[in-house]
Design an enzyme around this catalytic site. Structure first.
Site, short mmCIF file in Angstrom:
data_model
loop_
_atom_site.label_atom_id
_atom_site.label_comp_id
_atom_site.label_asym_id
_atom_site.label_seq_id
_atom_site.Cartn_x
_atom_site.Cartn_y
_atom_site.Cartn_z
N SER A 240 0.83 -1.22 0.00
CA SER A 240 0.00 0.00 0.00
C SER A 240 0.86 1.26 0.00
O SER A 240 0.57 2.23 -0.73
CB SER A 240 -0.96 0.00 1.18
OG SER A 240 -0.28 -0.23 2.40
N HIS A 270 -1.93 -8.89 2.02
CA HIS A 270 -1.61 -7.62 2.70
C HIS A 270 -2.75 -7.33 3.70
O HIS A 270 -3.04 -8.14 4.56
CB HIS A 270 -1.42 -6.54 1.61
CG HIS A 270 -0.83 -5.25 2.08
ND1 HIS A 270 -0.18 -5.09 3.27
CD2 HIS A 270 -0.80 -4.02 1.49
CE1 HIS A 270 0.23 -3.83 3.39
NE2 HIS A 270 -0.15 -3.15 2.33
N HIS A 317 5.88 -12.62 7.52
CA HIS A 317 6.07 -11.23 7.10
C HIS A 317 7.23 -11.16 6.13
O HIS A 317 8.19 -11.92 6.26
CB HIS A 317 6.33 -10.31 8.30
CG HIS A 317 6.06 -8.88 7.98
ND1 HIS A 317 7.02 -8.07 7.41
CD2 HIS A 317 4.93 -8.14 8.09
CE1 HIS A 317 6.48 -6.88 7.21
NE2 HIS A 317 5.22 -6.89 7.60
N ARG A 326 3.11 -4.55 16.63
CA ARG A 326 1.72 -4.09 16.47
C ARG A 326 0.76 -5.18 16.95
O ARG A 326 -0.31 -4.90 17.46
CB ARG A 326 1.45 -3.71 15.01
CG ARG A 326 2.37 -2.62 14.48
CD ARG A 326 2.21 -2.42 12.99
NE ARG A 326 2.54 -3.62 12.24
CZ ARG A 326 2.36 -3.79 10.93
NH1 ARG A 326 1.83 -2.81 10.22
NH2 ARG A 326 2.70 -4.90 10.32
N ASP A 372 -2.04 -8.38 11.57
CA ASP A 372 -3.40 -8.81 11.27
C ASP A 372 -3.89 -9.96 12.15
O ASP A 372 -5.08 -10.27 12.17
CB ASP A 372 -3.51 -9.21 9.79
CG ASP A 372 -3.29 -8.02 8.89
OD1 ASP A 372 -3.80 -6.94 9.23
OD2 ASP A 372 -2.62 -8.16 7.85
N1 HAX Z 1 1.41 -19.89 6.23
C1 HAX Z 1 1.88 -20.81 5.36
N2 HAX Z 1 2.88 -20.59 4.51
C2 HAX Z 1 3.49 -19.39 4.60
C3 HAX Z 1 3.09 -18.40 5.50
C4 HAX Z 1 1.98 -18.68 6.34
N3 HAX Z 1 1.52 -17.80 7.20
N4 HAX Z 1 3.88 -17.32 5.34
C5 HAX Z 1 4.73 -17.63 4.34
N5 HAX Z 1 4.50 -18.87 3.89
C6 HAX Z 1 5.15 -19.56 2.76
C7 HAX Z 1 4.96 -18.70 1.51
O1 HAX Z 1 3.69 -18.92 0.92
C8 HAX Z 1 6.12 -19.14 0.66
O2 HAX Z 1 5.77 -20.37 0.07
P1 HAX Z 1 6.19 -20.72 -1.46
O3 HAX Z 1 7.67 -20.74 -1.43
O4 HAX Z 1 5.54 -22.04 -1.70
O5 HAX Z 1 5.65 -19.61 -2.30
C9 HAX Z 1 7.21 -19.41 1.69
O6 HAX Z 1 6.56 -19.57 2.95
C10 HAX Z 1 8.23 -18.28 1.82
O7 HAX Z 1 7.55 -17.08 2.11
P2 HAX Z 1 8.28 -15.92 2.94
O8 HAX Z 1 9.50 -15.51 2.19
O9 HAX Z 1 8.44 -16.30 4.37
O10 HAX Z 1 7.17 -14.77 2.93
P3 HAX Z 1 6.86 -13.71 1.79
O11 HAX Z 1 7.73 -12.53 2.01
O12 HAX Z 1 6.88 -14.33 0.43
O13 HAX Z 1 5.35 -13.36 2.11
C11 HAX Z 1 3.51 -12.89 3.55
C12 HAX Z 1 5.00 -12.63 3.28
C13 HAX Z 1 3.06 -11.97 4.68
C14 HAX Z 1 2.71 -12.54 2.29
C15 HAX Z 1 3.31 -14.38 3.92
O14 HAX Z 1 3.99 -14.64 5.13
C16 HAX Z 1 1.85 -14.79 4.03
O15 HAX Z 1 1.25 -15.15 3.02
N6 HAX Z 1 1.25 -14.71 5.28
C17 HAX Z 1 -0.15 -14.99 5.48
C18 HAX Z 1 -0.99 -13.80 5.03
C19 HAX Z 1 -0.79 -12.60 5.95
O16 HAX Z 1 -0.81 -12.71 7.17
N7 HAX Z 1 -0.63 -11.40 5.34
C20 HAX Z 1 -0.52 -10.13 6.12
C21 HAX Z 1 0.91 -9.63 6.21
C22 HAX Z 1 1.01 -8.36 7.03
C23 HAX Z 1 0.56 -7.23 6.23
O17 HAX Z 1 1.15 -6.77 5.27
N8 HAX Z 1 -0.58 -6.74 6.58
O18 HAX Z 1 -1.11 -5.78 5.80
#
Ligand code: HAX
Length: 439
Positions: A240, A270, A317, A326, A372
């Site tokens: 964002s 996000h 994250h 947070r 979140d």
């Molecule tokens: N559950 C299961 N698998 C997860 C995970 C979770 N909570 N978090 C990361 N992973 C997986 C990813 O999907 C990725 O898998 P692939 O290699 O198969 O694609 C792997 O672990 C490596 O990911 P990462 O490098 O640790 O994390 P990213 O930087 O790619 O992504 C995310 C960060 C926040 C998007 C990710 O941790 C996620 O999808 N979390 C769940 C959704 C979430 O809580 N989003 C809110 C984030 C906070 C925010 O921005 N709020 O606005």
């Protein structure tokens, strides 16, 4: 208000020569190298954005203008009788890096009242949207449709000087922020409360007025203040903030830039994750008759989710490598105000179990909860059970950070953003050659 603008201009003027020196005299100093993984993998850790408004340390979490969350809450002037500070004072802090006095804070409270009137056509447009539109689509539409109010766009068309850009950006940003609580509360009451909207109360501060227009009693005013401040900024690289900055770099005004950022916030990886956490938790509670599962039950639920190829929402994250402060801050509020809430118990059991499960799963780089994971519980407790709406609350808060950032972007004349792309063939060639020639 003149005082805040004077202070801001003074700070912008002091910063400008530093940016000129860094680009003109030290521009070739290398601070980073980009790998193929970063090129394909969403530019993780590439240091190529500048902001002084907040900084996210992977281990420590966010600092706003150098202060941690508890330090920020403790330092800012508080609303009489409330536990949390004025959002208006926080805006002063984000913009200038200085903690405002109570007088300076109240000046902003007064100023925002003069800016808060939402044009009636905004409500007409929202009412014309299908009732089942997502609240984030409605929120983003309301912001876009107000673009015709932009002072920046008008002054740009008249031929404004570059070093004046920050001033109408500040004006547009202030006008936008002042109107967001009424727009958000309108969307909520229109969509979920049979259109039974509540008029603003001109005697209340930003957070208090929002709680009033939502129709939710105390201490929801403090929940609103806490929530908006916590969600305001998380340095510049998140979707964002980055989107708002990117769009503003084309000299798009604050309305167009913020609505673009809000659309990014609406993604499930996000800001939408807060609604996903609640949806996910409710599904589990349905299976257990409304009682929070024990650790073994929670473990099974986590594994069922992962084995179905889904993520555990609210965990992980892109930058952080520990529990998000947070999350900790919201959990502290819950421990004090809703210790016996069944959902709060669920979130706590999840906190005890999920990091271990995610570590064993072995994929995520950060098995700890993010912002979140905790926010929906508090909203649900105070009767805001329509979790599709949660990301709008995030959006009102996020507006503070991203609008402060783009005001500074214009103050320092930051450039049009334009990274360079390469082709897959090039990457394959450089991969076999051990790197790009000359690097
Ligand atoms: N559950 C299961 N698998 C997860 C995970 C979770 N909570 N978090 C990361 N992973 C997986 C990813 O999907 C990725 O898998 P692939 O290699 O198969 O694609 C792997 O672990 C490596 O990911 P990462 O490098 O640790 O994390 P990213 O930087 O790619 O992504 C995310 C960060 C926040 C998007 C990710 O941790 C996620 O999808 N979390 C769940 C959704 C979430 O809580 N989003 C809110 C984030 C906070 C925010 O921005 N709020 O606005």
């Amino acid at each position: 208000m003149a005082k805040l603008k004077e202070k801001l201009l003074e700070k912008i003027k002091a910063q400008r020569p530093k940016i000129t020196m860094l680009t003109k005299e030290k521009g070739s100093v290398v601070i980073d190298k980009v790998t193929i993984e970063q090129c394909i993998g969403g530019a993780r850790d590439v240091r190529c954005l500048v902001t002084d408004i907040s900084y996210l340390d992977p281990q420590e979490g966010i600092r706003f203008r150098g202060k941690t969350i508890p330090e920020t809450f403790a330092a800012l002037p508080k609303v009489p009788g409330a536990e949390y500070p004025y959002v208006e004072g926080f805006w002063h802090f984000l913009l200038t890096g200085e903690i405002p006095t109570m007088d300076e804070t109240l000046e902003i409270v007064k100023d925002w009242k003069t800016r808060a009137k939402v044009p009636s056509y905004v409500f007409d447009v929202l009412k014309a949207m299908p009732k089942d539109s997502h609240p984030m689509a409605m929120f983003s539409t309301a912001i876009t449709v107000m673009q015709k109010e932009s002072i920046f766009a008008k002054r740009y068309a008249e031929g404004m000087k570059k070093d004046e850009y920050w001033d109408p950006m500040f004006e547009d940003s202030s006008n936008l922020i002042a109107r967001l609580p009424e727009i958000a509360a309108f969307i909520y009451r229109w969509k979920y409360k049979n259109g039974n909207t509540i008029a603003p109360n001109p005697d209340l501060d930003f957070g208090g007025n929002f709680a009033h227009m939502m129709g939710i009693a105390k201490p929801y005013d403090d929940v609103a203040r806490m929530y908006f401040i916590l969600h305001s900024d998380h340095e510049s690289g998140n979707v964002s903030a980055h989107t708002t900055h990117l769009v503003a770099s084309a000299l798009s005004d604050a309305y167009l830039s913020l609505s673009a950022g809000i659309n990014g916030l609406a993604g499930p990886l996000h800001g939408l994750a807060n609604q996903e956490v609640l949806r996910w938790a409710q599904k589990a509670l349905e299976k257990t008759g409304g009682k929070s599962p024990d650790k073994e039950g929670m473990k099974k639920f986590c594994w069922d989710t992962l084995n179905a190829g889904q993520v555990i929402p609210g965990y992980g994250h892109a930058v952080l490598r520990k529990t998000d402060p947070r999350f900790a801050s919201q959990n502290e509020f819950s421990r004090k105000h809703l210790p016996n809430d069944e959902l709060f118990k669920f979130i706590n059991t999840l906190y005890e179990v999920a990091p271990g499960v995610l570590t064993e799963h072995g994929k995520t780089k950060n098995p700890w909860p993010n912002v979140d994971a905790a926010s929906g519980v508090i909203q649900w407790h105070y009767g805001l059970t329509e979790y599709d709406f949660y990301t709008v609350l995030f959006g009102v808060g996020r507006a503070l950070g991203v609008l402060a950032n783009i005001t500074w972007d214009r103050g320092l004349g930051y450039a049009l953003e334009r990274p360079k792309s390469v082709t897959t063939d090039m990457l394959e060639k450089w991969a076999t050659e051990g790197g790009r020639p000359g690097m």
